[in-house]
Motif scaffolding. Structure first.
Motif: not given
Length: 627
Positions: A61-68, A77-87, A91-93
């Motif tokens: 998840a951190d690597a994907i955020a860094q890549m973006l 932009f989105g709506v959060a949920g439990g299945a993507m909590a780590s992602l 993104l938020s950090n």
């Protein structure tokens, strides 16, 4: 650190690694350079950064955020949920601004408009199951509009698939083809099952973001994979991705010059030509060519220019047909438009005697809308093509014959009652207060809002007016206005119908993030394009009415500022109040529902496709030309 600037849409490439900050937050070590790029008027493009070092103990998840971040993404932009909590947490950090919307479709529309406001790729994030399916309409629009958007979604981890997991997302519950694989919806789609896939994924996205045109991708990340660690042996690829304009061959340029030199020609400007405004003006003035444009291309060629003959298609101008009849060109140079139904209605009256020279970056576009018409196809970036054309095309002799101009019907004086508001009076006030006195982006929703705005508003600058024609989803402008205001860091105005406002609005989101969006609601208690269209086509019995709604009360209830406009004498003051406000603002304008909108061309197109009126009721001529 090396820098490589290659033009207005060129990324900055670096191989400098990232440094770790407290709270496991990773930001660019080249942030100062990024700010310089932001401030340069010659570089409004995407900025992919790719580094060859991955910090230890980095999660997927951190690597994907860094890549973006590396790809130049500023907003998610989105709506959060439990299945993507780590992602969501990753993104938020990161340095990306993460905005939590009220519906995934609204988030996707906002992401699309944010891209067009700053030319940077954007992200949509969703949880599993309905999070993905809710977002699909907005992503469908992103693909149709030519935006660069990346969907990050969660899916069910492999051990839990087929076992009725909460919001299970797998081949047991959703079709794989087209959602989790490339196809008509996504240019690129993949499920990340291992961190070892990341280098190749990063490479594909970086290359795609550097290419001209739109690109919509889907990365589906199982919940368990999000928290898995990236092995130290895995390094992100070091790529020197240098964008280059797609240029036409010398033979294609030579043939275009030959064809255009053989007689008078017109220029048909589309949204794909938005980065070539100056070059198109020079081409038109040097050759004396008449210029028309698609609805999405309003303003690319100044609408107050004496060589502009009008907008074609939905909400367009009869002056275009007058020109084609009275001063027919030998050929038409088509620049960056698909010539689809909203742009042309496939009208034979718009076909010149010797056909089209059709320029587009998509090789499948030329010749599709008019398959029976002779078309010389050129695959090229519009700006590069016109620049080359300017070097080789001889000037044409000055023409003394004036060209037809878009009609401007005089507005009759207001009645003594001054109620309800006539839409044409509202548009005149928007022209004066917003279009001429501000630099705000103006968006129009599909339906009558589209036709009134496209027909009556007039723009002299590119990238000030936005409509969606390919998909035309209700709610696109209502929610997309947030992305436009946010990414442009200025006011953005959405002219919308009451039906769209009821369907999907993000007023609450605008209030939360203090986004200076303005909604102008044409409140007529109807799906009025449908209501008026059915009446004109002579089809009876269908109900397109809505219960009267006080949108100002709803908006104030969500924390926005809002006023109701009942009378024409109140419009200008209300618009000035909205522009002066720093808060999200809604104008609830009660309009005359019986004023026929300039949508006759749409009704003629429907009739031509087989929608027939009843024998007992002949269709009535509307007060605007059937363009």
């Amino acid at each position: 650190m090396s820098q490589n600037y290659t033009g207005s849409n060129s990324p900055l490439i670096t191989t400098e690694p990232y440094r770790e900050l407290p709270a496991n937050r990773y930001v660019e070590s080249v942030s100062d350079v990024s700010r310089q790029v932001d401030e340069s008027e010659n570089n409004r493009g995407i900025q992919p950064f790719l580094n060859d070092e991955t910090p230890a103990a980095l999660s997927v998840a951190d690597a994907i955020a860094q890549m973006l971040v590396n790809l130049g993404v500023s907003y998610a932009f989105g709506v959060a949920g439990g299945a993507m909590a780590s992602l969501w947490g990753a993104l938020s950090n990161s340095s990306i601004d993460v905005l939590n919307f009220r519906h995934e479709a609204g988030a996707a529309f906002a992401a699309t408009e944010a891209y067009f406001a700053n030319n940077r790729p954007t992200v949509v994030f969703t949880t599993a199951g309905p999070g993905i399916t809710n977002a699909l309409t907005g992503l469908f629009a992103a693909r149709g509009e030519g935006a660069k958007v990346i969907l990050l979604s969660a899916c069910t981890s492999a051990p839990q698939r087929g076992r009725w997991a909460i919001q299970e997302t797998s081949t047991y519950t959703l079709p794989s083809g087209g959602i989790f694989t490339p196809g008509a919806l996504f240019n690129y789609a993949i499920t990340i099952e291992s961190a070892a896939q990341l280098p190749q994924i990063f490479r594909k996205l970086a290359l795609a973001m550097a290419q001209p045109g739109g690109f919509v991708a889907h990365l589906s990340i199982p919940t368990a994979v999000q928290t898995s660690l990236v092995d130290e042996s895995i390094s992100l690829p070091q790529l020197d991705v240098t964008p280059f304009p797609m240029t036409a061959s010398k033979q294609a340029i030579a043939k275009s010059v030959e064809l255009l030199s053989s007689g008078p020609f017109a220029i048909w400007v589309g949204f794909g030509a938005r980065d070539a405004a100056e070059e198109i003006i020079e081409l038109a003035e040097r050759t004396g060519a008449a210029v028309m444009c698609s609805p999405r291309a309003k303003g690319i060629f100044p609408e107050d220019h004496p060589q502009f003959v009008g907008v074609t298609g939905l909400g367009g101008h009869a002056s275009v047909l007058t020109y084609m009849e009275q001063q027919p060109p030998l050929r038409t140079l088509v620049l960056g438009t698909r010539l689809g139904e909203p742009t042309s209605f496939w009208s034979s009256a718009l076909v010149p005697k010797e056909g089209f020279i059709h320029v587009d970056i998509d090789p499948e576009v030329p010749g599709v809308a008019y398959p029976h018409v002779e078309t010389f196809a050129v695959r090229s970036d519009i700006k590069a093509f016109v620049e080359e054309l300017l070097q080789q095309l001889p000037d044409a002799p000055d023409s003394t014959m004036p060209l037809p101009r878009p009609e401007r019907k005089a507005i009759e004086p207001a009645s003594e009652v001054d109620y309800p508001v006539r839409p044409e009076v509202l548009m005149a006030a928007i022209q004066k207060i917003i279009v001429e006195d501000t630099d705000a982006i103006v968006m129009a929703e599909c339906g009558n809002s589209f036709t009134w705005s496209t027909h009556l508003l007039q723009f002299s600058e590119a990238n000030r007016y936005r409509v969606s024609t390919g998909v035309g989803a209700m709610g696109h402008a209502v929610t997309g206005v947030l992305g436009a205001a946010l990414a442009s860091k200025s006011k953005a105005v959405a002219i919308v119908g009451d039906g769209a406002m009821l369907m999907n609005n993000e007023i609450s989101t605008a209030v939360k993030y203090k986004i200076p969006a303005i909604w102008i609601v044409l409140n007529d208690a109807r799906y009025n394009m449908c209501h008026q269209g059915m009446k004109i086509l002579g089809l009876k019995g269908a109900d397109a009415t809505l219960p009267p709604t006080n949108f100002a009360m709803i908006a104030r209830g969500m924390g926005a500022e809002a006023i109701v406009v009942l009378r024409e004498s109140e419009i200008e003051a209300a618009l000035q109040q909205a522009i002066a406000s720093n808060a999200p603002f809604l104008l609830d304008v009660v309009i005359d529902a019986d004023r026929p909108a300039p949508s006759g061309g749409r009704n003629k197109s429907l009739a031509a496709q087989g929608v027939k009126s009843s024998p007992a009721s002949a269709a009535k001529q509307v007060s605007f030309p059937m363009v």
